[in-house]
Write a protein that holds these residues in place. Structure first.
Motif, PDB file in Angstrom:
ATOM      1  N   VAL A  30      14.855  92.638   7.271  1.00  0.00           N
ATOM      2  CA  VAL A  30      14.720  91.389   6.520  1.00  0.00           C
ATOM      3  C   VAL A  30      15.057  91.604   5.049  1.00  0.00           C
ATOM      4  CG1 VAL A  30      13.051  89.680   5.683  1.00  0.00           C
ATOM      5  CG2 VAL A  30      13.087  90.306   8.089  1.00  0.00           C
TER       6      VAL A  30
ATOM      7  N   LYS B 142      15.126  80.543   6.840  1.00  0.00           N
ATOM      8  CA  LYS B 142      15.789  81.845   6.701  1.00  0.00           C
ATOM      9  C   LYS B 142      15.097  82.894   7.571  1.00  0.00           C
ATOM     10  CE  LYS B 142      17.867  81.659   2.131  1.00  0.00           C
ATOM     11  NZ  LYS B 142      18.018  82.365   0.863  1.00  0.00           N
TER      12      LYS B 142
ATOM     13  N   ASN C  50      15.923  82.380  11.195  1.00  0.00           N
ATOM     14  CA  ASN C  50      17.290  82.833  11.428  1.00  0.00           C
ATOM     15  C   ASN C  50      17.326  84.370  11.527  1.00  0.00           C
ATOM     16  OD1 ASN C  50      20.049  83.059  11.595  1.00  0.00           O
ATOM     17  ND2 ASN C  50      20.443  82.526   9.469  1.00  0.00           N
ATOM     18  N   LEU C  51      16.646  85.043  10.605  1.00  0.00           N
ATOM     19  CA  LEU C  51      16.622  86.506  10.629  1.00  0.00           C
ATOM     20  C   LEU C  51      15.897  87.034  11.872  1.00  0.00           C
ATOM     21  CD1 LEU C  51      15.950  87.290   6.877  1.00  0.00           C
ATOM     22  CD2 LEU C  51      17.998  87.848   8.175  1.00  0.00           C
ATOM     23  N   HIS C  52      14.841  86.353  12.279  1.00  0.00           N
ATOM     24  CA  HIS C  52      14.116  86.763  13.487  1.00  0.00           C
ATOM     25  C   HIS C  52      15.034  86.677  14.705  1.00  0.00           C
ATOM     26  CE1 HIS C  52      11.412  86.253  16.971  1.00  0.00           C
ATOM     27  NE2 HIS C  52      10.725  87.193  16.356  1.00  0.00           N
TER      28      HIS C  52
ATOM     29  N   LYS D   4      18.305  86.806  14.683  1.00  0.00           N
ATOM     30  CA  LYS D   4      19.316  87.875  14.560  1.00  0.00           C
ATOM     31  C   LYS D   4      18.735  89.218  14.996  1.00  0.00           C
ATOM     32  CE  LYS D   4      22.325  86.219  10.850  1.00  0.00           C
ATOM     33  NZ  LYS D   4      22.791  86.472   9.473  1.00  0.00           N
ATOM     34  N   TRP D   5      17.490  89.475  14.606  1.00  0.00           N
ATOM     35  CA  TRP D   5      16.838  90.741  14.975  1.00  0.00           C
ATOM     36  C   TRP D   5      16.689  90.848  16.492  1.00  0.00           C
ATOM     37  CZ3 TRP D   5      15.796  95.355  13.134  1.00  0.00           C
ATOM     38  CH2 TRP D   5      14.835  96.148  13.756  1.00  0.00           C
TER      39      TRP D   5
ATOM     40  N   ASN E 290      18.805  91.806   4.575  1.00  0.00           N
ATOM     41  CA  ASN E 290      19.627  90.658   4.979  1.00  0.00           C
ATOM     42  C   ASN E 290      19.136  89.310   4.474  1.00  0.00           C
ATOM     43  OD1 ASN E 290      21.614  92.021   6.801  1.00  0.00           O
ATOM     44  ND2 ASN E 290      19.715  92.679   7.748  1.00  0.00           N
ATOM     45  N   TYR E 291      17.995  89.265   3.807  1.00  0.00           N
ATOM     46  CA  TYR E 291      17.430  87.983   3.372  1.00  0.00           C
ATOM     47  C   TYR E 291      18.336  87.226   2.402  1.00  0.00           C
ATOM     48  CZ  TYR E 291      14.025  84.499   1.940  1.00  0.00           C
ATOM     49  OH  TYR E 291      13.395  83.315   1.691  1.00  0.00           O
TER      50      TYR E 291
ATOM     51  N   GLU F  24      21.530  86.926   2.008  1.00  0.00           N
ATOM     52  CA  GLU F  24      22.701  86.248   2.568  1.00  0.00           C
ATOM     53  C   GLU F  24      22.400  85.480   3.852  1.00  0.00           C
ATOM     54  OE1 GLU F  24      22.997  90.574   3.944  1.00  0.00           O
ATOM     55  OE2 GLU F  24      23.099  89.730   1.953  1.00  0.00           O
ATOM     56  N   SER F  25      21.127  85.373   4.242  1.00  0.00           N
ATOM     57  CA  SER F  25      20.791  84.652   5.468  1.00  0.00           C
ATOM     58  C   SER F  25      20.921  83.155   5.260  1.00  0.00           C
ATOM     59  CB  SER F  25      19.388  85.011   5.948  1.00  0.00           C
ATOM     60  OG  SER F  25      18.438  84.561   5.021  1.00  0.00           O
ATOM     61  N   GLN F  26      21.148  82.439   6.344  1.00  0.00           N
ATOM     62  CA  GLN F  26      21.349  80.995   6.316  1.00  0.00           C
ATOM     63  C   GLN F  26      20.005  80.287   6.455  1.00  0.00           C
ATOM     64  OE1 GLN F  26      24.453  79.665   5.876  1.00  0.00           O
ATOM     65  NE2 GLN F  26      25.185  81.776   5.698  1.00  0.00           N
TER      66      GLN F  26
END
Length: 196
Positions: free
Chosen positions: A93, A108, A111-113, A115-116, A96-97, A99-101
């Motif tokens: 996180v 955000k 979205n990161l969760h 992706k992970w 990548n935070y 540039e996350s959408q």
């Protein structure tokens, strides 16, 4: 146009220069306000039901505990206690935070969760390794910090396992080793008897 801090400093300066006779007026007004507050508080408490009084008491205790926890955390920060190690997801996180959408922080994070969850194990392994390295860093920093706390006489801040290990005197260690030896010899005798 003054800041709040500057204004408070100026008022404090004026208060210090005020003669005692003029200060007495304000002090008497404060005492009168305090008496009025106590009377109103007594009326308020008298009209509470027993359940409400218990709830109020529990809320006060909860706030007190929270305040103590905050003070302890602040004290540990001032004493330089190392930050806990990050897990693999936290490292992912933090990298990548930016540039996350997502419009909000929650979006955000969702979205990161996602992706992970979809990240291949080979890529996750990089973050797992970074997490393991961070655990090693944390342990090393904690050992040196705890040694420093022992020097300062603050054994109360040590981790439970460290305190327990320090409290064990050499005699206890010798006794426990002797007890283990006796147990092993008894177990060996039992095995020999069962074989015979």
């Amino acid at each position: 146009e003054m800041s709040t801090l500057e204004l408070i400093k100026k008022i404090a300066g004026v208060w210090r220069e005020l003669p005692q006779s003029e200060k007495r007026v304000y002090q008497e007004a404060r005492l009168a306000d305090m008496e009025k507050y106590r009377e109103e508080m007594a009326k308020y408490k008298a009209q509470l039901t027993p359940a409400e009084a218990v709830a109020l008491k529990l809320e006060r205790q909860r706030r007190l505990v929270k305040k103590r926890q905050f003070r302890k955390k602040r004290e540990l920060t001032v004493l330089g206690k190392p930050k806990k190690p990050r897990n693999a997801f936290n490292i992912f996180v933090s990298e990548n935070y930016p540039e996350s959408q997502g419009a909000s922080a929650m979006a955000k994070m969702k979205n990161l969760h996602d992706k992970w969850q979809n990240l291949p194990d080979s890529q996750k392994q990089t973050y797992v390794q970074l997490s393991e390295d961070d655990k090693v860093r944390y342990e090393n920093e904690m050992k040196s910090w705890e040694a420093k706390m022992v020097e300062l006489g603050r054994e109360d801040l040590l981790r439970f396992a460290t305190r327990k290990a320090q409290k064990k005197p050499a005699e206890t260690v010798k006794k426990s080793k002797a007890a283990e030896t006796v147990k092993k010899s008894k177990a060996a005798k039992t095995v020999k008897k069962s074989k015979a």
